[in-house]
Design a protein around this motif. Structure first.
Motif, PDB file in Angstrom:
ATOM      1  N   LEU A  65       0.618 -13.378  14.806  1.00  0.00           N
ATOM      2  CA  LEU A  65      -0.631 -12.859  14.252  1.00  0.00           C
ATOM      3  C   LEU A  65      -0.666 -11.334  14.328  1.00  0.00           C
ATOM      4  N   SER A  66      -0.274 -10.813  15.500  1.00  0.00           N
ATOM      5  CA  SER A  66      -0.299  -9.362  15.688  1.00  0.00           C
ATOM      6  C   SER A  66       0.651  -8.663  14.718  1.00  0.00           C
ATOM      7  N   ILE A  67       1.880  -9.178  14.617  1.00  0.00           N
ATOM      8  CA  ILE A  67       2.880  -8.550  13.748  1.00  0.00           C
ATOM      9  C   ILE A  67       2.493  -8.701  12.287  1.00  0.00           C
ATOM     10  N   THR A  68       1.961  -9.894  11.924  1.00  0.00           N
ATOM     11  CA  THR A  68       1.551 -10.119  10.533  1.00  0.00           C
ATOM     12  C   THR A  68       0.446  -9.146  10.137  1.00  0.00           C
ATOM     13  N   ASP A  69      -0.544  -8.944  11.021  1.00  0.00           N
ATOM     14  CA  ASP A  69      -1.615  -7.982  10.739  1.00  0.00           C
ATOM     15  C   ASP A  69      -1.047  -6.583  10.525  1.00  0.00           C
ATOM     16  N   GLN A  70      -0.099  -6.201  11.398  1.00  0.00           N
ATOM     17  CA  GLN A  70       0.476  -4.865  11.291  1.00  0.00           C
ATOM     18  C   GLN A  70       1.311  -4.722  10.021  1.00  0.00           C
ATOM     19  N   LYS A  71       2.046  -5.787   9.658  1.00  0.00           N
ATOM     20  CA  LYS A  71       2.812  -5.742   8.410  1.00  0.00           C
ATOM     21  C   LYS A  71       1.886  -5.608   7.203  1.00  0.00           C
ATOM     22  N   SER A  72       0.783  -6.374   7.240  1.00  0.00           N
ATOM     23  CA  SER A  72      -0.168  -6.327   6.127  1.00  0.00           C
ATOM     24  C   SER A  72      -0.746  -4.921   5.965  1.00  0.00           C
ATOM     25  N   PHE A  73      -1.018  -4.268   7.091  1.00  0.00           N
ATOM     26  CA  PHE A  73      -1.557  -2.915   7.034  1.00  0.00           C
ATOM     27  C   PHE A  73      -0.553  -1.959   6.382  1.00  0.00           C
ATOM     28  N   VAL A  74       0.729  -2.065   6.773  1.00  0.00           N
ATOM     29  CA  VAL A  74       1.771  -1.225   6.164  1.00  0.00           C
ATOM     30  C   VAL A  74       1.883  -1.533   4.674  1.00  0.00           C
ATOM     31  N   GLU A  75       1.814  -2.832   4.321  1.00  0.00           N
ATOM     32  CA  GLU A  75       1.883  -3.243   2.917  1.00  0.00           C
ATOM     33  C   GLU A  75       0.742  -2.608   2.111  1.00  0.00           C
ATOM     34  N   ILE A  76      -0.457  -2.613   2.698  1.00  0.00           N
ATOM     35  CA  ILE A  76      -1.621  -2.027   2.020  1.00  0.00           C
ATOM     36  C   ILE A  76      -1.417  -0.524   1.817  1.00  0.00           C
ATOM     37  N   MET A  77      -0.897   0.150   2.850  1.00  0.00           N
ATOM     38  CA  MET A  77      -0.673   1.584   2.715  1.00  0.00           C
ATOM     39  C   MET A  77       0.307   1.883   1.580  1.00  0.00           C
ATOM     40  N   VAL A  78       1.427   1.167   1.567  1.00  0.00           N
ATOM     41  CA  VAL A  78       2.448   1.421   0.553  1.00  0.00           C
ATOM     42  C   VAL A  78       1.916   1.084  -0.841  1.00  0.00           C
ATOM     43  N   GLU A  79       1.148  -0.001  -0.931  1.00  0.00           N
ATOM     44  CA  GLU A  79       0.587  -0.375  -2.229  1.00  0.00           C
ATOM     45  C   GLU A  79      -0.327   0.737  -2.741  1.00  0.00           C
ATOM     46  N   SER A  80      -1.141   1.306  -1.844  1.00  0.00           N
ATOM     47  CA  SER A  80      -2.032   2.397  -2.245  1.00  0.00           C
ATOM     48  C   SER A  80      -1.226   3.619  -2.696  1.00  0.00           C
ATOM     49  N   ILE A  81      -0.132   3.903  -1.994  1.00  0.00           N
ATOM     50  CA  ILE A  81       0.710   5.049  -2.372  1.00  0.00           C
ATOM     51  C   ILE A  81       1.336   4.808  -3.741  1.00  0.00           C
ATOM     52  N   ASP A  82       1.896   3.604  -3.925  1.00  0.00           N
ATOM     53  CA  ASP A  82       2.560   3.287  -5.197  1.00  0.00           C
ATOM     54  C   ASP A  82       1.591   3.325  -6.370  1.00  0.00           C
ATOM     55  N   ARG A  83       0.311   3.079  -6.104  1.00  0.00           N
ATOM     56  CA  ARG A  83      -0.673   3.128  -7.186  1.00  0.00           C
ATOM     57  C   ARG A  83      -1.083   4.553  -7.540  1.00  0.00           C
ATOM     58  N   GLY A  84      -0.550   5.512  -6.795  1.00  0.00           N
ATOM     59  CA  GLY A  84      -0.794   6.904  -7.143  1.00  0.00           C
ATOM     60  C   GLY A  84      -2.048   7.497  -6.571  1.00  0.00           C
ATOM     61  N   TYR A  85      -2.589   6.873  -5.509  1.00  0.00           N
ATOM     62  CA  TYR A  85      -3.805   7.414  -4.917  1.00  0.00           C
ATOM     63  C   TYR A  85      -3.553   8.712  -4.149  1.00  0.00           C
ATOM     64  N   PHE A  86      -2.301   8.983  -3.800  1.00  0.00           N
ATOM     65  CA  PHE A  86      -1.997  10.145  -2.964  1.00  0.00           C
ATOM     66  C   PHE A  86      -0.914  10.994  -3.640  1.00  0.00           C
ATOM     67  N   LYS A  87      -1.011  12.264  -3.411  1.00  0.00           N
ATOM     68  CA  LYS A  87      -0.040  13.189  -3.992  1.00  0.00           C
ATOM     69  C   LYS A  87       0.892  13.783  -2.939  1.00  0.00           C
ATOM     70  N   THR A  88       0.448  13.831  -1.703  1.00  0.00           N
ATOM     71  CA  THR A  88       1.264  14.437  -0.648  1.00  0.00           C
ATOM     72  C   THR A  88       1.251  13.556   0.594  1.00  0.00           C
ATOM     73  N   GLU A  89       2.224  13.844   1.470  1.00  0.00           N
ATOM     74  CA  GLU A  89       2.275  13.113   2.743  1.00  0.00           C
ATOM     75  C   GLU A  89       1.020  13.384   3.568  1.00  0.00           C
ATOM     76  N   GLU A  90       0.522  14.627   3.481  1.00  0.00           N
ATOM     77  CA  GLU A  90      -0.654  14.964   4.280  1.00  0.00           C
ATOM     78  C   GLU A  90      -1.867  14.126   3.866  1.00  0.00           C
ATOM     79  N   GLU A  91      -1.999  13.881   2.564  1.00  0.00           N
ATOM     80  CA  GLU A  91      -3.115  13.046   2.103  1.00  0.00           C
ATOM     81  C   GLU A  91      -3.002  11.633   2.663  1.00  0.00           C
ATOM     82  N   ILE A  92      -1.769  11.125   2.700  1.00  0.00           N
ATOM     83  CA  ILE A  92      -1.550   9.772   3.244  1.00  0.00           C
ATOM     84  C   ILE A  92      -1.927   9.738   4.717  1.00  0.00           C
ATOM     85  N   PHE A  93      -1.437  10.737   5.462  1.00  0.00           N
ATOM     86  CA  PHE A  93      -1.725  10.757   6.899  1.00  0.00           C
ATOM     87  C   PHE A  93      -3.224  10.882   7.148  1.00  0.00           C
ATOM     88  N   GLU A  94      -3.866  11.765   6.390  1.00  0.00           N
ATOM     89  CA  GLU A  94      -5.308  11.986   6.595  1.00  0.00           C
ATOM     90  C   GLU A  94      -6.096  10.716   6.313  1.00  0.00           C
TER      91      GLU A  94
END
Length: 747
Positions: A65-94
């Motif tokens: 459960l713990s690992i699946t939740d953490q994987k899902s969170f990473v998946e969500i982050m990457v999906e948001s990046i791939d959709r073009g919501y961010f232009k720089t690494e700093e925006e992603i980190f922020e």
């Protein structure tokens, strides 16, 4: 009575029997005792097998459960990046910095294929070793095994996934301290044993007791070297386990290591072919059992009594041991209430056994509990949790199951035939005010409740509905609780339906723009128009009130706003070429954009693409957006103004913006909400709208009154000096084609 008589008979018999008979009885008793010892030992071993198996399964499940939740969170982050919501690494980190702690991540890292990049906490990374390992995993989130951190002395595990940023392939890494997984394993220990997390080669990833110090140690070799199995068959058991794990099997066995016997269960974790190996010594169960029964053999004249006492003692010992295991598996150590596992298991049983129509499930959450931890410290806040949990259990009906199911969230299920609203009010008042020692603590809590239906049997779904209810008032200070109702359920179902098709609707151009004209009060000529959105789906028109609030909540409004803006720019460009005329068009901008102070840059790019001057566009900002304490609104508005756009404050008078703040805003227009026209006494000068007009004149900005629907209202608005009118009196919202005809007649 029968037992007592039999014992008396045995005591007296030696005096009557021949010594050979006594010897025969003695031998028989010894044989029976030996048989009984073997029987009890086998039975105890079976119990231990079952217990250790259940503990391993629970540990593996918790890790999954713990690992699946953490994987899902990473998946969500990457999906948001791939959709073009961010232009720089700093925006992603922020964007995701505040979410890291909730998922136990220590930092984010973004690297290119050469292993160069940065971390979310400011470290530069150069030539990261084995970077190819992470770029090879492209289809799903990859979880590495233990490795030393490059920026700390900790062992870490890394979640990673490849993504595209500015047309360059990079990898996002989220690191977690391996010790966090150790916390899960520690909750499952008992006896002198321990719990290990290994890969399918036997390499130890986590040792719950910290005895294994060497990196990449092999569990099988560690066991053999440290404990020195007493026979080849014992070594073979270790080898059998190694082969079984290699073949992705699970199992339970006991093995003699040194002077102790250990019970071992290995359970598969559905991540990277990892295994949880749980061990427990028999010193509490088997050794005491054997010692007591051997002593009973020496007392052959009272063997039956001793066997009975031993059986009782063994039963008590097993119960004590099981109680220890039970506490670890089911009891929250801080509040001594049940934990999430206990609540779900016993709550499911409660639902099945109780058949009345008055069952409720209630969840309680402490708002901003993290801030309390930072202010008072964890020890003090643990006292808060303990007292709050006790109060909750005391104030709900006696027939209840009350547990702490996560950090600052409690859940209770109970039967109650009284007025549930009064009970929830009482709960809120009692739980908000706690006394810790001599200190009075006031908490801001959110309570969600759900009335259980007879058909409800899934405790997880009931919890979800209670969470949903609680989410309606989380963070608000004027609401005490929310009782889940059919309206909310229907709204949630409708929201899920809308969310499932919103992306497709945008791609299929189901969203269309219509225009509502604005009219100058001075000459009744066209002053411009407001661009409004309509959603046409399957022959029906979905009103904005059904989807705009949802899109603001799930942030899809950002995409939709940009879509609307671009469509308007296209129309303006067409009108310029076709009619040599471009009316001023106002476009709504959601406050969700304000999270990025320079969001207006994207609007400027669209204007340049269609050669539209920003001064031709009026961006409407709702008054409520100007009072968000988390946003530097003045800075955002100044950025918009600096790019040349006009700015309107929409729905003025319905929010709570201060005059001191308002006079510092670089705005051009105040739009007065139609509610003030509807409620105004048109024959009187003592209306709120008159005061708003006074404010606008003082600030030197123009005014638009919305919702003017009849001649009397129109004349009233003209009389008070308003500059522009918008409403059905002149025109309802119309299609682009009809608006073209309208402005050709009225420009």
């Amino acid at each position: 009575m029968n037992t007592k008589k039999q014992n008396q008979y045995i005591k007296e018999q030696p005096y009557k029997l021949h010594i050979l008979w006594i010897l025969a009885v003695f031998i028989i008793m010894i044989l029976l005792s030996i048989f009984y010892v073997g029987y009890i030992k086998d039975l105890s071993y079976q119990h231990v097998y079952q217990n250790i198996k259940e503990l391993s399964e629970q540990t593996a499940t918790q890790l999954n459960l713990s690992i699946t939740d953490q994987k899902s969170f990473v998946e969500i982050m990457v999906e948001s990046i791939d959709r073009g919501y961010f232009k720089t690494e700093e925006e992603i980190f922020e964007r995701y910095q505040e979410d890291l702690e909730a998922y136990h991540f220590t930092r984010l890292v973004i690297l290119d294929k050469q292993g160069n990049g940065i971390t979310s906490d400011g470290h530069q990374v150069r030539n990261y070793a084995n970077i190819e390992e992470f770029f090879q995993q492209k289809d799903e989130v990859y979880l590495s095994e233990n490795r030393p951190s490059t920026v700390s002395n900790n062992q870490v595990n890394i979640y990673s996934k490849v993504f595209q940023l500015n047309e360059e392939e990079k990898v996002l890494m989220a690191t977690i301290n391996t010790s966090d997984y150790k916390d899960i394993l520690l909750r499952r220990l008992f006896g002198k044993g321990g719990t290990y997390l290994i890969n399918n080669n036997g390499t130890v990833l986590i040792d719950s007791f910290g005895n294994i110090k060497a990196d990449n140690a092999n569990l099988y070799e560690y066991i053999k070297n440290r404990y020195t199995p007493t026979a080849e068959e014992e070594k073979e058991k270790i080898d059998d386990m190694a082969r079984a794990i290699k073949n992705k099997q699970i199992g339970t066995f006991d093995v003699k290591l040194g002077t102790d016997t250990y019970f071992v269960h290995y359970e598969k974790v559905n991540i990277n072919d990892w295994y949880v190996v749980t061990t427990a010594s028999d010193d509490v169960i088997a050794n005491e059992l054997t010692a007591l029964i051997i002593s009973s053999i020496g007392l052959c004249l009272v063997i039956n009594l001793l066997l009975t006492l031993i059986a009782i003692y063994i039963d008590i010992s097993n119960q004590k041991q099981n109680h220890k295991l039970y506490k670890v598996a089911y009891i929250d150590p801080i509040t001594l209430l049940g934990n999430e596992v206990y609540f779900k298991e016993n709550g499911s049983i409660y639902l099945q056994k109780q058949s009345d129509k008055n069952k409720y499930i209630v969840t309680v959450d402490i708002n901003k509990f993290k801030a309390l931890n930072n202010l008072y410290g964890y020890g003090f806040c643990n006292q808060i949790l303990k007292i709050l949990g006790k109060k909750l259990a005391d104030y709900v009906p006696t027939d209840n199951i009350t547990c702490r199911i996560s950090n600052d969230i409690f859940a209770t299920i109970f039967s109650y035939k009284g007025d549930i609203h009064k009970l929830l009010d009482t709960l809120f008042k009692e739980l908000c005010n706690l006394k810790i020692g001599d200190m009075d603590i006031h908490l801001n809590i959110a309570i969600g409740a759900y009335k259980v239906k007879l058909k409800d049997r899934d405790i997880n779904k009931l919890l979800d509905k209670s969470y949903m209810a609680r989410a309606q008032i989380k963070g608000l200070y004027h609401n005490n609780y929310y009782l889940f109702d059919e309206k909310l359920e229907n709204e949630l179902m409708e929201e899920q339906k809308i969310e499932s098709c919103m992306e497709e609707a945008l791609s299929n151009h189901e969203f269309t723009i219509i225009y509502q004209p604005k009219t100058f009060t001075s000459n009744e000529k066209l002053a411009g128009a407001e661009a409004l959105i309509r959603w046409h789906k399957d022959g029906e028109v979905i009103p904005p009130s059904k989807f705009i609030p949802l899109f603001e909540k799930n942030k899809f409004i950002i995409k939709l706003d940009l879509y609307i803006f671009e469509q308007v720019c296209k129309d303006l460009a067409v009108w310029r070429e076709k009619y040599q005329y471009m009316p001023t068009v106002s476009i709504n901008v959601s406050k969700e954009h304000f999270a990025t102070e320079n969001f207006i840059d994207e609007y400027v790019k669209i204007c340049k693409r269609y050669h539209i001057e920003p001064r031709s566009i009026d961006l409407e900002i709702t008054e409520s957006a100007t009072i968000d304490q988390n946003i530097d609104v003045l800075k955002v508005l100044r950025n918009i103004k600096a790019q040349g756009f006009m700015i309107s404050i929409d729905d003025f008078g319905t929010g709570y913006s201060s005059l001191s703040m308002l006079q510092n805003m670089p705005i051009d227009i105040i739009k007065i909400d139609k509610v003030f026209v509807d409620k105004a006494d048109l024959q009187s000068n003592n209306n709120i709208i008159n005061y708003i007009m006074f404010i606008s004149k003082h600030l030197g900005v123009k005014t638009i009154v919305e919702g003017v629907e009849n001649k009397e209202q129109m004349e009233f608005v003209k009389a008070i000096g308003c500059h522009i009118i918008q409403g059905y009196y002149y025109s309802k919202p119309i299609t682009k084609e009809k608006f073209e005809e309208y402005f050709m007649k009225n420009k």
